[in-house]
Write a protein that holds these residues in place. Structure first.
Motif, PDB file in Angstrom:
ATOM      1  N   UNK A   1       0.845  -1.205   0.000  1.00 53.31           N
ATOM      2  CA  UNK A   1       0.000   0.000   0.000  1.00 53.31           C
ATOM      3  C   UNK A   1       0.878   1.252   0.000  1.00 53.31           C
ATOM      4  N   UNK A   2       1.960   1.228   0.789  1.00 57.14           N
ATOM      5  CA  UNK A   2       2.857   2.393   0.866  1.00 57.14           C
ATOM      6  C   UNK A   2       3.522   2.665  -0.479  1.00 57.14           C
ATOM      7  N   UNK A   3       4.137   1.647  -1.092  1.00 57.95           N
ATOM      8  CA  UNK A   3       4.871   1.833  -2.347  1.00 57.95           C
ATOM      9  C   UNK A   3       3.978   2.186  -3.513  1.00 57.95           C
TER      10      UNK A   3
ATOM     11  N   UNK B   1      13.076   6.021  -5.976  1.00 57.18           N
ATOM     12  CA  UNK B   1      14.042   5.559  -4.976  1.00 57.18           C
ATOM     13  C   UNK B   1      13.306   4.720  -3.932  1.00 57.18           C
ATOM     14  N   UNK B   2      12.168   5.233  -3.455  1.00 56.75           N
ATOM     15  CA  UNK B   2      11.405   4.551  -2.416  1.00 56.75           C
ATOM     16  C   UNK B   2      10.827   3.231  -2.932  1.00 56.75           C
ATOM     17  N   UNK B   3      10.285   3.239  -4.160  1.00 52.74           N
ATOM     18  CA  UNK B   3       9.739   2.001  -4.734  1.00 52.74           C
ATOM     19  C   UNK B   3      10.834   0.945  -4.882  1.00 52.74           C
ATOM     20  N   UNK B   4      12.057   1.384  -5.190  1.00 50.19           N
ATOM     21  CA  UNK B   4      13.172   0.445  -5.315  1.00 50.19           C
ATOM     22  C   UNK B   4      13.618  -0.136  -3.987  1.00 50.19           C
ATOM     23  N   UNK B   5      13.316   0.566  -2.883  1.00 49.73           N
ATOM     24  CA  UNK B   5      13.800   0.130  -1.561  1.00 49.73           C
ATOM     25  C   UNK B   5      12.756  -0.593  -0.726  1.00 49.73           C
ATOM     26  N   UNK B   6      11.485  -0.322  -0.970  1.00 51.06           N
ATOM     27  CA  UNK B   6      10.462  -0.686   0.023  1.00 51.06           C
ATOM     28  C   UNK B   6       9.933  -2.108  -0.105  1.00 51.06           C
ATOM     29  N   UNK B   7      10.036  -2.717  -1.305  1.00 37.88           N
ATOM     30  CA  UNK B   7       9.420  -4.036  -1.503  1.00 37.88           C
ATOM     31  C   UNK B   7      10.404  -5.149  -1.185  1.00 37.88           C
TER      32      UNK B   7
ATOM     33  N   UNK C   1       3.708   5.494   5.201  1.00 35.95           N
ATOM     34  CA  UNK C   1       4.958   5.121   4.537  1.00 35.95           C
ATOM     35  C   UNK C   1       6.083   5.015   5.562  1.00 35.95           C
ATOM     36  N   UNK C   2       6.764   3.861   5.649  1.00 37.51           N
ATOM     37  CA  UNK C   2       7.897   3.732   6.576  1.00 37.51           C
ATOM     38  C   UNK C   2       9.132   4.434   6.022  1.00 37.51           C
TER      39      UNK C   2
END
Length: 458
Positions: A258-260, A375-381, A439-440
């Motif tokens: 949900x966050x990403x 950047x966030x999508x690359x890190x969060x999953x 979002x974490x």
């Protein structure tokens, strides 16, 4: 491959590896200048048709990214970038030779072009991340964003240079010249090696060693990376076999998905592309001057975008992701809401103020939401869901881009322009609140630590 026994400079690899961003940016930006001339040449007055012509590329990109990701796993990143360059060149030329009043022809051709745009948006970051040393991945991610912004600025400059031509020639050349960077990309990528990750996955270990020798410093580093890639590939295969679409929404991963996906969707629904696609028409509506004479403004926006992308490369790892996204979203919201509030309190206020506020919006967007989303999508999953979740985030991002491009001219035809931007301002507020609550923080945290933050009790 011809490069097998020949050293390829790492700078050449990184430059042409990211050059697809130029095409991506050019095709996003070119319609900004071409549209006013196309409208007059074809006497376009239907807001839906204008929206579809503009947004058709984004509609095609929804499918292009997903297709390219799957096909590149089978045929290779390099080969799919070459095919994308061919589609770019063909689509640009087909757009240029559109029959007079061929609205539906142009929409279909631009959907085809969108397949290549979506493919480039997926392939270029994947290729660059697989070629780059670990300590350069952040900067090279910023290089991709700078290439996209530079492509947009290039399209705005070409639009401005060509505006003096007869309107029937002007928009055709603007669209057709996209074939030039596509051809440059094709011949540049011909000299590039395949990514070592793809080669190792298909058991071409000697070729992978050869490629890594171009971009790594020692044999020890090369052998260590080959072992790391082999291990990661085996883990990914196991994860992919176990994962289903239902896994994404299990209690363990739901929060992170949900966050990403939410951040990727908000990036577009906040209205940035309404500015990038329609700034001359926005200026025309605000000032009463013809849109075709307002083509200096896209160049101003382009310069702000490129400057912002360079600034991001400097501050990327100095501040928390959430801090930058919340600050950016808040200022973007104010940039949209204040003109509407000022207009309510002072109906005779200079309408030009909206353009000033839009420049402030673009400045903060270019340093925060534009690059940080990816950047966030690359890190969060987590690894177990990364492929499917990243694809879902990319699709929602393109759906948002397409919807904004399609709906903006329809909305401005039926309500005041400052009211339309006020709606986008409210979306920006919701985006900032979403980041704060859902979002974490991912900066400086390992993938394992981020994954633990996603484990929720049923």
């Amino acid at each position: 491959m011809t490069q097998k026994n020949k050293k390829i400079p790492s700078g050449f690899i990184y430059f042409f590896g990211s050059f697809g961003g130029i095409l991506f940016g050019y095709d996003i930006g070119v319609m900004t200048g071409a549209l006013p001339f196309l409208e007059h040449d074809w006497n376009l007055t239907n807001a839906s048709i204008i929206g579809w012509i503009t947004s058709a590329v984004m509609f095609g990109a929804i499918f292009g990214g997903a297709l390219a990701g799957q096909l590149s796993d089978k045929f290779g990143r390099r080969k799919m970038i070459l095919i994308s360059a061919i589609i770019f060149a063909a689509g640009s030329i087909l757009s240029m030779i559109s029959p007079h009043n061929g609205q539906y022809y142009l929409i279909i051709v631009r959907i085809l072009l969108g397949l290549a745009v979506g493919a480039a948006s997926a392939l270029v970051p994947a290729y660059m991340s697989e070629m780059a040393p670990t300590n350069m991945r952040g900067r090279l991610s910023g290089l991709n964003q700078t290439m996209i912004c530079s492509g947009m600025l290039l399209s705005y400059i070409m639009d401005y240079i060509l505006k003096g031509l007869p309107e029937g020639w002007a928009w055709r050349l603007m669209l057709g010249l996209a074939a030039v960077p596509a051809i440059i990309l094709y011949f540049g990528v011909l000299k590039l090696p395949e990514s070592p990750r793809f080669l190792i996955k298909h058991n071409h270990f000697d070729e992978a060693r050869q490629v890594l020798s171009y971009i790594r410093n020692s044999q020890e580093e090369i052998e260590e990376e080959i072992q790391d890639i082999k291990s990661a590939s085996e883990q990914e295969e196991q994860a992919d076999q176990k994962a289903t679409w239902g896994t994404l929404f299990s209690s363990k991963y739901r929060y992170l998905v949900i966050a990403g996906v939410g951040v990727a969707a908000f990036q577009q629904f906040q209205g940035a592309n309404a500015i990038f696609y329609y700034i001359p028409l926005i200026v025309e509506k605000a000032t009463g001057k013809a849109a075709s004479s307002a083509l200096l403004w896209p160049i101003v926006q382009g310069v702000i975008l490129v400057t912002g992308s360079l600034l991001f490369m400097w501050i990327a790892d100095k501040f928390n992701r959430k801090t930058l996204l919340t600050l950016g979203g808040s200022v973007m919201a104010l940039s949209f809401l204040l003109p509407a509030i000022i207009h309510l309190l002072m109906p005779k206020a200079n309408p030009f103020m909206i353009i000033v506020f839009l420049c402030i919006y673009v400045a903060f967007y270019s340093v925060t939401w534009a690059p940080l989303t990816w950047v966030l999508v690359g890190e969060i999953f987590p690894l177990a869901i990364r492929g499917r979740a990243s694809g879902l985030a990319s699709s929602f991002n393109w759906i948002g881009s397409w919807a904004v491009g399609l709906l903006f001219p329809i909305m401005t035809a039926s309500m005041p322009q400052d009211a339309v931007f006020a709606i986008f301002g409210i979306v920006c507020v919701l985006g900032a609140l979403f980041v704060h609550f859902f979002v974490p923080e991912t900066r400086g945290r390992s993938l394992e630590e981020i994954e633990k933050s996603g484990i929720k009790k049923d």
